[in-house]
Design an enzyme around this catalytic site. Structure first.
Site, PDB file in Angstrom:
ATOM      1  N   LEU A  56      22.099 -70.441 -50.575  1.00 39.85           N
ATOM      2  CA  LEU A  56      22.648 -71.544 -51.361  1.00 39.85           C
ATOM      3  C   LEU A  56      22.413 -71.387 -52.866  1.00 39.85           C
ATOM      4  CD1 LEU A  56      24.002 -74.324 -51.365  1.00 39.85           C
ATOM      5  CD2 LEU A  56      21.729 -75.336 -51.123  1.00 39.85           C
ATOM      6  N   ASN A  84      18.091 -52.768 -50.485  1.00 38.27           N
ATOM      7  CA  ASN A  84      18.548 -54.080 -50.962  1.00 38.27           C
ATOM      8  C   ASN A  84      17.869 -54.424 -52.292  1.00 38.27           C
ATOM      9  OD1 ASN A  84      20.168 -56.398 -50.623  1.00 38.27           O
ATOM     10  ND2 ASN A  84      18.388 -57.582 -49.972  1.00 38.27           N
ATOM     11  N   LYS A 120      17.121 -59.343 -44.055  1.00 39.02           N
ATOM     12  CA  LYS A 120      16.894 -60.793 -44.007  1.00 39.02           C
ATOM     13  C   LYS A 120      18.140 -61.659 -43.880  1.00 39.02           C
ATOM     14  CE  LYS A 120      17.040 -61.321 -49.005  1.00 39.02           C
ATOM     15  NZ  LYS A 120      16.547 -61.983 -50.191  1.00 39.02           N
ATOM     16  N   ARG A 164      16.278 -78.434 -46.416  1.00 42.40           N
ATOM     17  CA  ARG A 164      15.347 -77.305 -46.381  1.00 42.40           C
ATOM     18  C   ARG A 164      14.180 -77.573 -47.320  1.00 42.40           C
ATOM     19  NH1 ARG A 164      18.259 -76.626 -42.865  1.00 42.40           N
ATOM     20  NH2 ARG A 164      19.469 -74.789 -42.214  1.00 42.40           N
ATOM     21  N   TYR A 171      17.636 -61.874 -36.342  1.00 47.76           N
ATOM     22  CA  TYR A 171      16.688 -61.833 -37.465  1.00 47.76           C
ATOM     23  C   TYR A 171      15.425 -62.624 -37.115  1.00 47.76           C
ATOM     24  CZ  TYR A 171      14.478 -63.394 -41.773  1.00 47.76           C
ATOM     25  OH  TYR A 171      13.552 -63.705 -42.741  1.00 47.76           O
ATOM     26  N   ASN A 221      12.051 -71.791 -47.794  1.00 48.74           N
ATOM     27  CA  ASN A 221      13.193 -71.211 -48.524  1.00 48.74           C
ATOM     28  C   ASN A 221      12.826 -70.831 -49.954  1.00 48.74           C
ATOM     29  OD1 ASN A 221      14.373 -72.516 -46.164  1.00 48.74           O
ATOM     30  ND2 ASN A 221      16.322 -72.052 -47.118  1.00 48.74           N
TER      31      ASN A 221
HETATM   32  N1  LIG Z   1      14.116 -64.531 -48.968  1.00 51.02           N
HETATM   33  C1  LIG Z   1      13.987 -65.348 -47.924  1.00 51.02           C
HETATM   34  O1  LIG Z   1      14.670 -66.371 -47.829  1.00 51.02           O
HETATM   35  C2  LIG Z   1      12.971 -65.055 -46.854  1.00 51.02           C
HETATM   36  C3  LIG Z   1      12.506 -66.101 -46.052  1.00 51.02           C
HETATM   37  C4  LIG Z   1      11.594 -65.808 -45.042  1.00 51.02           C
HETATM   38  C5  LIG Z   1      11.146 -64.503 -44.848  1.00 51.02           C
HETATM   39  N2  LIG Z   1      11.606 -63.512 -45.643  1.00 51.02           N
HETATM   40  C6  LIG Z   1      11.136 -62.145 -45.411  1.00 51.02           C
HETATM   41  O2  LIG Z   1      10.392 -61.737 -46.539  1.00 51.02           O
HETATM   42  C7  LIG Z   1      10.565 -60.331 -46.765  1.00 51.02           C
HETATM   43  C8  LIG Z   1      11.021 -60.105 -48.199  1.00 51.02           C
HETATM   44  O3  LIG Z   1      12.215 -60.847 -48.401  1.00 51.02           O
HETATM   45  P1  LIG Z   1      13.031 -60.739 -49.761  1.00 51.02           P
HETATM   46  O4  LIG Z   1      13.763 -62.013 -49.936  1.00 51.02           O
HETATM   47  O5  LIG Z   1      12.179 -60.229 -50.838  1.00 51.02           O
HETATM   48  O6  LIG Z   1      14.103 -59.631 -49.328  1.00 51.02           O
HETATM   49  P2  LIG Z   1      14.667 -58.404 -50.166  1.00 51.02           P
HETATM   50  O7  LIG Z   1      15.799 -57.836 -49.382  1.00 51.02           O
HETATM   51  O8  LIG Z   1      14.917 -58.804 -51.565  1.00 51.02           O
HETATM   52  O9  LIG Z   1      13.439 -57.397 -50.151  1.00 51.02           O
HETATM   53  C9  LIG Z   1      13.166 -56.540 -49.055  1.00 51.02           C
HETATM   54  C10 LIG Z   1      12.848 -55.168 -49.626  1.00 51.02           C
HETATM   55  O10 LIG Z   1      12.538 -54.286 -48.560  1.00 51.02           O
HETATM   56  C11 LIG Z   1      13.259 -53.062 -48.771  1.00 51.02           C
HETATM   57  N3  LIG Z   1      13.449 -52.480 -47.433  1.00 51.02           N
HETATM   58  C12 LIG Z   1      14.176 -52.975 -46.414  1.00 51.02           C
HETATM   59  N4  LIG Z   1      14.054 -52.194 -45.343  1.00 51.02           N
HETATM   60  C13 LIG Z   1      13.224 -51.175 -45.691  1.00 51.02           C
HETATM   61  C14 LIG Z   1      12.711 -50.051 -45.003  1.00 51.02           C
HETATM   62  N5  LIG Z   1      13.038 -49.792 -43.733  1.00 51.02           N
HETATM   63  N6  LIG Z   1      11.871 -49.221 -45.663  1.00 51.02           N
HETATM   64  C15 LIG Z   1      11.532 -49.461 -46.957  1.00 51.02           C
HETATM   65  N7  LIG Z   1      12.000 -50.503 -47.656  1.00 51.02           N
HETATM   66  C16 LIG Z   1      12.832 -51.365 -47.017  1.00 51.02           C
HETATM   67  C17 LIG Z   1      14.518 -53.460 -49.491  1.00 51.02           C
HETATM   68  O11 LIG Z   1      15.102 -52.413 -50.230  1.00 51.02           O
HETATM   69  C18 LIG Z   1      14.017 -54.574 -50.404  1.00 51.02           C
HETATM   70  O12 LIG Z   1      13.533 -54.062 -51.621  1.00 51.02           O
HETATM   71  C19 LIG Z   1      11.565 -59.848 -45.727  1.00 51.02           C
HETATM   72  O13 LIG Z   1      10.858 -59.283 -44.651  1.00 51.02           O
HETATM   73  C20 LIG Z   1      12.266 -61.139 -45.288  1.00 51.02           C
HETATM   74  O14 LIG Z   1      12.727 -61.079 -43.975  1.00 51.02           O
HETATM   75  C21 LIG Z   1      12.498 -63.754 -46.664  1.00 51.02           C
HETATM   76  O1  LIG Z   2      26.983 -71.419 -49.476  1.00 53.34           O
HETATM   77  C1  LIG Z   2      26.158 -72.109 -48.872  1.00 53.34           C
HETATM   78  C2  LIG Z   2      24.920 -71.582 -48.446  1.00 53.34           C
HETATM   79  C3  LIG Z   2      24.057 -72.400 -47.740  1.00 53.34           C
HETATM   80  N1  LIG Z   2      24.382 -73.698 -47.495  1.00 53.34           N
HETATM   81  C4  LIG Z   2      23.404 -74.583 -46.803  1.00 53.34           C
HETATM   82  O2  LIG Z   2      22.220 -74.557 -47.588  1.00 53.34           O
HETATM   83  C5  LIG Z   2      21.059 -74.628 -46.766  1.00 53.34           C
HETATM   84  C6  LIG Z   2      20.180 -73.403 -47.053  1.00 53.34           C
HETATM   85  O3  LIG Z   2      20.878 -72.236 -46.658  1.00 53.34           O
HETATM   86  P1  LIG Z   2      20.395 -70.764 -47.110  1.00 53.34           P
HETATM   87  O4  LIG Z   2      20.081 -70.766 -48.570  1.00 53.34           O
HETATM   88  O5  LIG Z   2      21.421 -69.792 -46.622  1.00 53.34           O
HETATM   89  O6  LIG Z   2      19.014 -70.587 -46.358  1.00 53.34           O
HETATM   90  P2  LIG Z   2      18.656 -70.676 -44.796  1.00 53.34           P
HETATM   91  O7  LIG Z   2      19.859 -70.530 -43.947  1.00 53.34           O
HETATM   92  O8  LIG Z   2      17.827 -71.912 -44.608  1.00 53.34           O
HETATM   93  O9  LIG Z   2      17.757 -69.369 -44.562  1.00 53.34           O
HETATM   94  C7  LIG Z   2      16.859 -68.878 -45.554  1.00 53.34           C
HETATM   95  O10 LIG Z   2      15.580 -69.395 -45.303  1.00 53.34           O
HETATM   96  C8  LIG Z   2      14.931 -68.910 -44.142  1.00 53.34           C
HETATM   97  C9  LIG Z   2      13.556 -69.554 -44.075  1.00 53.34           C
HETATM   98  O11 LIG Z   2      13.689 -70.952 -43.887  1.00 53.34           O
HETATM   99  C10 LIG Z   2      14.827 -67.395 -44.225  1.00 53.34           C
HETATM  100  O12 LIG Z   2      14.121 -66.860 -43.143  1.00 53.34           O
HETATM  101  C11 LIG Z   2      16.213 -66.784 -44.323  1.00 53.34           C
HETATM  102  O13 LIG Z   2      16.085 -65.370 -44.442  1.00 53.34           O
HETATM  103  C12 LIG Z   2      16.881 -67.336 -45.546  1.00 53.34           C
HETATM  104  O14 LIG Z   2      18.224 -66.865 -45.617  1.00 53.34           O
HETATM  105  C13 LIG Z   2      21.569 -74.691 -45.331  1.00 53.34           C
HETATM  106  O15 LIG Z   2      21.625 -76.051 -44.953  1.00 53.34           O
HETATM  107  C14 LIG Z   2      22.998 -74.120 -45.412  1.00 53.34           C
HETATM  108  O16 LIG Z   2      23.884 -74.672 -44.465  1.00 53.34           O
HETATM  109  C15 LIG Z   2      25.594 -74.230 -47.911  1.00 53.34           C
HETATM  110  O17 LIG Z   2      25.891 -75.406 -47.673  1.00 53.34           O
HETATM  111  N2  LIG Z   2      26.446 -73.419 -48.584  1.00 53.34           N
END
Ligand SMILES: NC(=O)c1ccc[n+]([C@@H]2O[C@H](COP(=O)([O-])OP(=O)(O)OC[C@H]3O[C@@H](n4cnc5c(N)ncnc54)[C@H](O)[C@@H]3O)[C@@H](O)[C@H]2O)c1
Ligand SMILES: O=c1ccn([C@@H]2O[C@H](COP(=O)(O)OP(=O)(O)O[C@H]3O[C@H](CO)[C@@H](O)[C@H](O)[C@H]3O)[C@@H](O)[C@H]2O)c(=O)[nH]1
Length: 343
Positions: A203, A35, A85, A234, A152, A182
């Site tokens: 979003l 990703n 994620k 959020r 997840y 977020n």
């Molecule tokens: N972005 C968010 O909203 C959010 C919120 C809460 C928690 N997290 C967690 O934080 C971490 C990082 O999130 P992010 O937004 O940077 O996601 P991302 O997808 O941008 O980054 C994840 C990275 O891990 C790599 N990856 C996935 N599976 C792998 C595997 N099996 N081996 C090696 N590499 C692998 C992907 O290629 C990518 O580079 C994730 O674990 C995610 O669940 C993200």
């Molecule tokens: O096209 C869109 C996308 C989202 N939303 C709303 O926007 C808010 C935020 O949504 P989104 O940006 O998708 O984030 P979350 O669903 O809150 O989840 C994110 O934030 C979490 C932590 O709070 C992480 O764990 C998840 O991986 C990450 O996707 C929510 O109320 C959604 O309903 C919309 O109305 N329209």
């Protein structure tokens, strides 16, 4: 200090690698690029003026992890970002999510054990709180967890539980589970940022593409929640604040005695509704953002907002960047990289 960053080419990982390099730490990344793009790491190195060691591979590959731990300068700590994620995708493909997120984490933990490395930061999520009751908001780390709404979220909660059991069995570990709220925004240079593949789920990436004219309008998922304007609320946190939170956590863990297990919310403590984000983004980019209210998205909760007091106190860290800054930096990244790293 030499840090192994799994998933270091991803959104949060790349910003964190930049911060670690700029703080003088040495960094090795393992990423299978499922990703992300190696170009993110090229840009991190260019921005920091330092090099990192990148290994392409999967964290479930035990032999590869052993090689990484045995190579060159000893690794002092691991930040484990690698994982999948997308909440909706996890409902459709649960086994893929448990395999990557749970088996992947176990593989990293076991390799650390073999290499006698016992300082770990694990990427958890605010979704472990499920659908919190209003009296638990803003959420402290002691709020009820585990009544999760997606594979997840369950996968992250399972790893948190596993780490708690590990710490009891092997009290020499120093572990931090960081529950991110977020993350949005991008590095102010516009060189690194979020790189969603296909139609964005989240979003702010979606709004960014609407602002750029790549998509027609934002679908607002429901305006009948019990929130001030009826849309979901959020706690959005700038990705660079989050990156700095990881640096502060490494520093904190390094000063703790063995046997530390820390669980911290990383958020701003400020809630913003979907309409707040649309309006703030519109002001940041100077364009109207067309939107339409549609049905609620299954699995969404009305409000997730952190009480980040514990992280503020323990880490001497605070998220400082405003929602306006987050939108401005997302827009800057989007305008300079309309196709992400594929431009
Ligand atoms: N972005 C968010 O909203 C959010 C919120 C809460 C928690 N997290 C967690 O934080 C971490 C990082 O999130 P992010 O937004 O940077 O996601 P991302 O997808 O941008 O980054 C994840 C990275 O891990 C790599 N990856 C996935 N599976 C792998 C595997 N099996 N081996 C090696 N590499 C692998 C992907 O290629 C990518 O580079 C994730 O674990 C995610 O669940 C993200
Ligand atoms: O096209 C869109 C996308 C989202 N939303 C709303 O926007 C808010 C935020 O949504 P989104 O940006 O998708 O984030 P979350 O669903 O809150 O989840 C994110 O934030 C979490 C932590 O709070 C992480 O764990 C998840 O991986 C990450 O996707 C929510 O109320 C959604 O309903 C919309 O109305 N329209």
């Amino acid at each position: 200090m030499h840090v192994l960053v799994t998933g270091g080419a991803g959104y949060i990982g790349s910003h964190t690698c930049l911060h670690l390099l700029q703080s003088g730490m040495d960094v090795t990344v393992i990423d299978n690029f499922c990703n992300s793009s190696p170009e993110a790491l090229n840009r991190v190195q260019a921005l920091s003026g330092r090099s990192l060691h990148a290994v392409q591979g999967d964290v479930r590959d035990a032999a590869l992890l052993d090689q990484v731990f045995q190579r060159g300068q000893a690794i002092d700590a691991v930040i484990h970002f690698a994982g999948l994620k997308a909440v909706g995708e996890s409902v459709a493909e649960p086994t893929r999510y448990y395999d990557n997120n749970v088996a992947g984490s176990l593989s990293v933990i076991q390799a650390m054990d073999r290499a006698s490395v016992s300082t770990l930061i694990f990427s958890s999520t605010a979704t472990v709180y499920g659908d919190p009751s209003s009296e638990d908001l803003p959420l402290r780390e002691t709020a009820p967890c585990g009544f999760t709404l997606s594979p997840y979220a369950t996968s992250k909660w399972m790893v948190e539980r596993c780490l708690a059991d590990l710490q009891l069995a092997q009290p020499h570990w120093r572990i931090a589970c960081l529950r991110y709220f977020n993350p949005v925004g991008a590095h102010h240079s516009g060189r690194i940022g979020e790189n969603p593949r296909g139609i964005p789920n989240n979003l702010v990436p979606y709004i960014s593409q609407v602002a750029l004219g790549m998509r027609e309008k934002v679908s607002v998922y429901g305006n009948d929640y019990a929130t001030p304007d009826g849309t979901g609320v959020r706690d959005y946190i700038h990705v660079m604040d989050l990156a700095e939170g990881h640096g502060a956590t490494l520093e904190y863990l390094g000063k703790q005695p063995q046997g530390t297990l820390l669980t911290l919310n990383l958020g701003t403590g400020q809630g913003a509704s979907v309409l707040d984000v649309i309006n703030t983004f519109s002001a940041a980019c100077g364009r109207p953002i067309p939107f339409q209210v549609v049905a609620r998205r299954p699995g969404d909760v009305p409000v997730l907002c952190a009480d980040a007091t514990l992280a503020n106190q323990l880490l001497n860290w605070q998220a400082t960047r405003s929602l306006s800054q987050m939108c401005h930096d997302s827009w800057h990244w989007q305008t300079h990289n309309p196709q992400g790293y594929d431009t």
